[in-house]
Design an enzyme around this catalytic site. Structure first.
Site, PDB file in Angstrom:
ATOM      1  N   CYS A 145       0.721  -1.135  -0.066  1.00  0.00           N
ATOM      2  CA  CYS A 145      -0.015  -0.111   0.096  1.00  0.00           C
ATOM      3  C   CYS A 145       0.908   1.363  -0.093  1.00  0.00           C
ATOM      4  O   CYS A 145       1.559   1.717   1.173  1.00  0.00           O
ATOM      5  CB  CYS A 145      -0.856  -0.026   1.224  1.00  0.00           C
ATOM      6  SG  CYS A 145      -2.049   1.508   1.364  1.00  0.00           S
ATOM      7  N   CYS A 202      -0.297   4.151   2.189  1.00  0.00           N
ATOM      8  CA  CYS A 202      -0.234   3.771   3.485  1.00  0.00           C
ATOM      9  C   CYS A 202       1.215   4.186   4.001  1.00  0.00           C
ATOM     10  O   CYS A 202       1.585   4.532   4.949  1.00  0.00           O
ATOM     11  CB  CYS A 202      -0.616   2.257   4.112  1.00  0.00           C
ATOM     12  SG  CYS A 202      -2.219   1.933   3.338  1.00  0.00           S
ATOM     13  N   ASP A 203       2.253   3.482   3.320  1.00  0.00           N
ATOM     14  CA  ASP A 203       3.527   3.576   3.592  1.00  0.00           C
ATOM     15  C   ASP A 203       4.594   4.303   3.202  1.00  0.00           C
ATOM     16  O   ASP A 203       5.779   4.353   3.353  1.00  0.00           O
ATOM     17  CB  ASP A 203       3.901   1.893   3.705  1.00  0.00           C
ATOM     18  CG  ASP A 203       2.964   0.964   4.397  1.00  0.00           C
ATOM     19  OD1 ASP A 203       2.597   1.650   5.599  1.00  0.00           O
ATOM     20  OD2 ASP A 203       2.835  -0.152   4.348  1.00  0.00           O
TER      21      ASP A 203
HETATM   22  C1  LIG Z   1       0.082  -4.447   5.434  1.00  0.00           C
HETATM   23  C2  LIG Z   1      -1.113  -3.376   5.293  1.00  0.00           C
HETATM   24  C3  LIG Z   1      -1.042  -2.155   5.610  1.00  0.00           C
HETATM   25  C4  LIG Z   1      -2.187  -1.266   5.519  1.00  0.00           C
HETATM   26  N1  LIG Z   1      -1.846  -0.041   5.859  1.00  0.00           N
HETATM   27  C5  LIG Z   1      -2.859   0.842   5.943  1.00  0.00           C
HETATM   28  C6  LIG Z   1      -2.761   2.252   6.431  1.00  0.00           C
HETATM   29  O1  LIG Z   1      -1.842   2.571   6.944  1.00  0.00           O
HETATM   30  N2  LIG Z   1      -3.910   2.907   6.623  1.00  0.00           N
HETATM   31  C7  LIG Z   1      -4.951   2.631   5.692  1.00  0.00           C
HETATM   32  O2  LIG Z   1      -6.197   3.241   5.486  1.00  0.00           O
HETATM   33  N3  LIG Z   1      -5.211   1.402   5.228  1.00  0.00           N
HETATM   34  C8  LIG Z   1      -4.039   0.527   5.271  1.00  0.00           C
HETATM   35  N4  LIG Z   1      -4.141  -0.777   4.799  1.00  0.00           N
HETATM   36  C9  LIG Z   1      -5.480  -1.178   4.256  1.00  0.00           C
HETATM   37  C10 LIG Z   1      -6.502  -1.533   4.750  1.00  0.00           C
HETATM   38  O3  LIG Z   1      -5.904  -2.551   5.920  1.00  0.00           O
HETATM   39  C11 LIG Z   1      -7.863  -2.051   4.045  1.00  0.00           C
HETATM   40  O4  LIG Z   1      -8.211  -1.206   3.334  1.00  0.00           O
HETATM   41  C12 LIG Z   1      -8.879  -2.138   5.256  1.00  0.00           C
HETATM   42  O5  LIG Z   1      -8.540  -3.266   6.255  1.00  0.00           O
HETATM   43  C13 LIG Z   1     -10.292  -2.898   4.486  1.00  0.00           C
HETATM   44  O6  LIG Z   1     -10.976  -3.155   5.476  1.00  0.00           O
HETATM   45  P1  LIG Z   1     -12.190  -4.304   5.318  1.00  0.00           P
HETATM   46  O7  LIG Z   1     -12.907  -3.897   6.614  1.00  0.00           O
HETATM   47  O8  LIG Z   1     -12.877  -4.104   3.957  1.00  0.00           O
HETATM   48  O9  LIG Z   1     -11.432  -5.770   5.143  1.00  0.00           O
HETATM   49  P2  LIG Z   1     -10.464  -6.505   5.769  1.00  0.00           P
HETATM   50  O10 LIG Z   1      -9.385  -5.601   6.838  1.00  0.00           O
HETATM   51  O11 LIG Z   1      -9.699  -7.209   4.898  1.00  0.00           O
HETATM   52  O12 LIG Z   1     -11.131  -7.434   6.996  1.00  0.00           O
HETATM   53  C14 LIG Z   1     -11.876  -8.315   6.352  1.00  0.00           C
HETATM   54  C15 LIG Z   1     -12.110  -9.332   7.491  1.00  0.00           C
HETATM   55  O13 LIG Z   1     -13.097 -10.641   6.884  1.00  0.00           O
HETATM   56  C16 LIG Z   1     -12.515 -11.518   7.562  1.00  0.00           C
HETATM   57  N5  LIG Z   1     -13.068 -12.679   6.732  1.00  0.00           N
HETATM   58  C17 LIG Z   1     -12.579 -13.023   5.442  1.00  0.00           C
HETATM   59  N6  LIG Z   1     -13.304 -14.010   4.847  1.00  0.00           N
HETATM   60  C18 LIG Z   1     -14.038 -14.436   5.830  1.00  0.00           C
HETATM   61  C19 LIG Z   1     -15.052 -15.765   6.024  1.00  0.00           C
HETATM   62  N7  LIG Z   1     -15.262 -16.277   4.824  1.00  0.00           N
HETATM   63  N8  LIG Z   1     -15.676 -15.753   7.069  1.00  0.00           N
HETATM   64  C20 LIG Z   1     -15.521 -14.645   8.049  1.00  0.00           C
HETATM   65  N9  LIG Z   1     -14.724 -13.922   8.229  1.00  0.00           N
HETATM   66  C21 LIG Z   1     -13.932 -13.431   6.836  1.00  0.00           C
HETATM   67  C22 LIG Z   1     -11.460 -11.735   7.535  1.00  0.00           C
HETATM   68  O14 LIG Z   1     -10.712 -12.273   8.760  1.00  0.00           O
HETATM   69  C23 LIG Z   1     -10.838 -10.106   8.123  1.00  0.00           C
HETATM   70  O15 LIG Z   1     -11.389  -9.975   9.590  1.00  0.00           O
HETATM   71  C24 LIG Z   1      -3.342  -1.729   4.866  1.00  0.00           C
HETATM   72  C25 LIG Z   1      -3.173  -2.983   4.324  1.00  0.00           C
HETATM   73  C26 LIG Z   1      -2.356  -3.855   4.487  1.00  0.00           C
HETATM   74  C27 LIG Z   1      -2.450  -5.359   4.058  1.00  0.00           C
END
Ligand SMILES: Cc1cc2nc3c(=O)[nH]c(=O)nc-3n(C[C@H](O)[C@H](O)[C@H](O)COP(=O)(O)OP(=O)(O)OC[C@H]3O[C@@H](n4cnc5c(N)ncnc54)[C@H](O)[C@@H]3O)c2cc1C
Length: 315
Positions: free
Chosen positions: A137, A140-141
């Site tokens: 990202c 982010c970084d």
């Molecule tokens: C290394 C890294 C660093 C990042 N740093 C930043 C940052 O500094 N700032 C920022 O704004 N964004 C950052 N991001 C991006 C940010 O993390 C994502 O945009 C955000 O987390 C997306 O949120 P979400 O709730 O859509 O999904 P996710 O955070 O992907 O959460 C999805 C959830 O669904 C669950 N899940 C998946 N499949 C199933 C299933 N079949 N049954 C039950 N549960 C399930 C997973 O366990 C997880 O808990 C970063 C991403 C990464 C990988």
């Protein structure tokens, strides 16, 4: 087997899922959050400092932020189960989800917030230096690599956009792409080529990421035509080779786009089935930020509340 029909089940526990749960819980719906078994808390539990989530002037550790979101949801009455949903029946007014542990849960509204996964290079050092030089990202970084050599791996629009953005920070930005031609649109490639801070190394793959206690120091690369290998200095390695939305478990129950992202109705979070809402990175292939996922989780909860209120009014 659970007989209870709940008002709402949230599948996923990233920023979208916990925000949806906080809104639903505060509205009195006592949602069940099925958080996932492997990475409850979502993508941010795999990172260290998050500096762009509002409300934390000194930054916040990703896992701490997600713990606080979970606590807030539980404080208002959300229940959290740490299991994966493996199958769904979303067609009727009462929807059922089945977990890996063999439980069946039913609800009138389902919110899908299962996020996406960054595609990995699968080379030695990638996992070890994740969050310590290896990033997926740039937004982010990028900030952490001021005046440091950066490489971007990939040949699509994301790689071009990331490289362009990273020139604000890096002493140099080098795009490494395994082929001669790019998947990226012509205009994005031209823009990157016109940027004097961006170098290209083509027909080349990364074979290893090397580092020490301070994080990444260099990468090993191999020319795919000549087979020649060499080492390049790099402190930031941004991998931009695509994302895979976590939507396979839906088994075709909801309309998805060609890349597997859940299709929603316009600016709403309504999916192709009534009573099923979706938010976060499982829907959004553009912004992919914690705050935008959280915002969409809020919208999904409000859409679900409207739906439940309407059902109650008809009863
Ligand atoms: C290394 C890294 C660093 C990042 N740093 C930043 C940052 O500094 N700032 C920022 O704004 N964004 C950052 N991001 C991006 C940010 O993390 C994502 O945009 C955000 O987390 C997306 O949120 P979400 O709730 O859509 O999904 P996710 O955070 O992907 O959460 C999805 C959830 O669904 C669950 N899940 C998946 N499949 C199933 C299933 N079949 N049954 C039950 N549960 C399930 C997973 O366990 C997880 O808990 C970063 C991403 C990464 C990988």
């Amino acid at each position: 087997m659970s007989e209870q029909v709940r008002d709402a089940i949230v599948i996923g526990s990233g920023p979208a899922g916990y925000t949806a749960a906080i809104y639903l819980a505060r509205a009195g719906y006592q949602p069940l959050v099925i958080a996932g078994a492997v990475t409850p808390g979502g993508q941010l539990v795999n990172t260290t400092e998050v500096e762009n989530f509002p409300g934390f002037p000194q930054g916040v550790m990703g896992p701490d932020l997600m713990d606080q979101m979970r606590e807030q949801a539980e404080h208002f009455g959300a229940e959290v189960e740490y299991d994966d949903v493996t199958a769904v029946d979303l067609s009727g007014p009462i929807k059922t989800v089945t977990t890996d542990g063999g439980e069946h849960y039913s609800a009138r509204a389902i919110l899908v917030t299962t996020g996406s996964n960054y595609r990995k290079l699968e080379v030695p050092g990638e996992r070890e230096y994740g969050g310590r030089g290896v990033s997926y990202c740039a937004t982010c970084d990028g900030f952490f690599f001021k005046d440091k050599p950066i490489v971007v791996v990939g040949g699509g629009d994301s790689a071009m956009t990331d490289a362009d953005f990273l020139t604000r920070y890096g002493s140099s930005v080098t795009i490494i792409h395994r082929r001669e031609g790019f998947r990226a649109s012509k205009i994005m490639v031209e823009r990157a080529k016109a940027n004097s801070k961006i170098n290209f190394i083509l027909n080349t793959v990364v074979t290893q990421i090397n580092g020490g206690p301070q994080g990444v120091e260099s990468i090993d690369v191999k020319d795919t035509i000549t087979g020649e290998t060499r080492q390049l200095d790099a402190n930031g390695v941004f991998i931009a080779i695509g994302h895979t939305p976590e939507t396979g478990f839906l088994g075709g129950a909801l309309d998805l786009d060609a890349e597997g992202y859940i299709v929603v109705d316009g600016a709403s979070t309504r999916t192709s089935l009534p009573g099923v809402f979706a938010a976060g990175d499982a829907v959004d292939k553009i912004y992919r930020q914690a705050i935008s996922a959280a915002g969409m989780g809020c919208r999904a909860a409000l859409d679900a509340q409207d739906y439940l209120t309407e059902l109650d009014a008809q009863a």
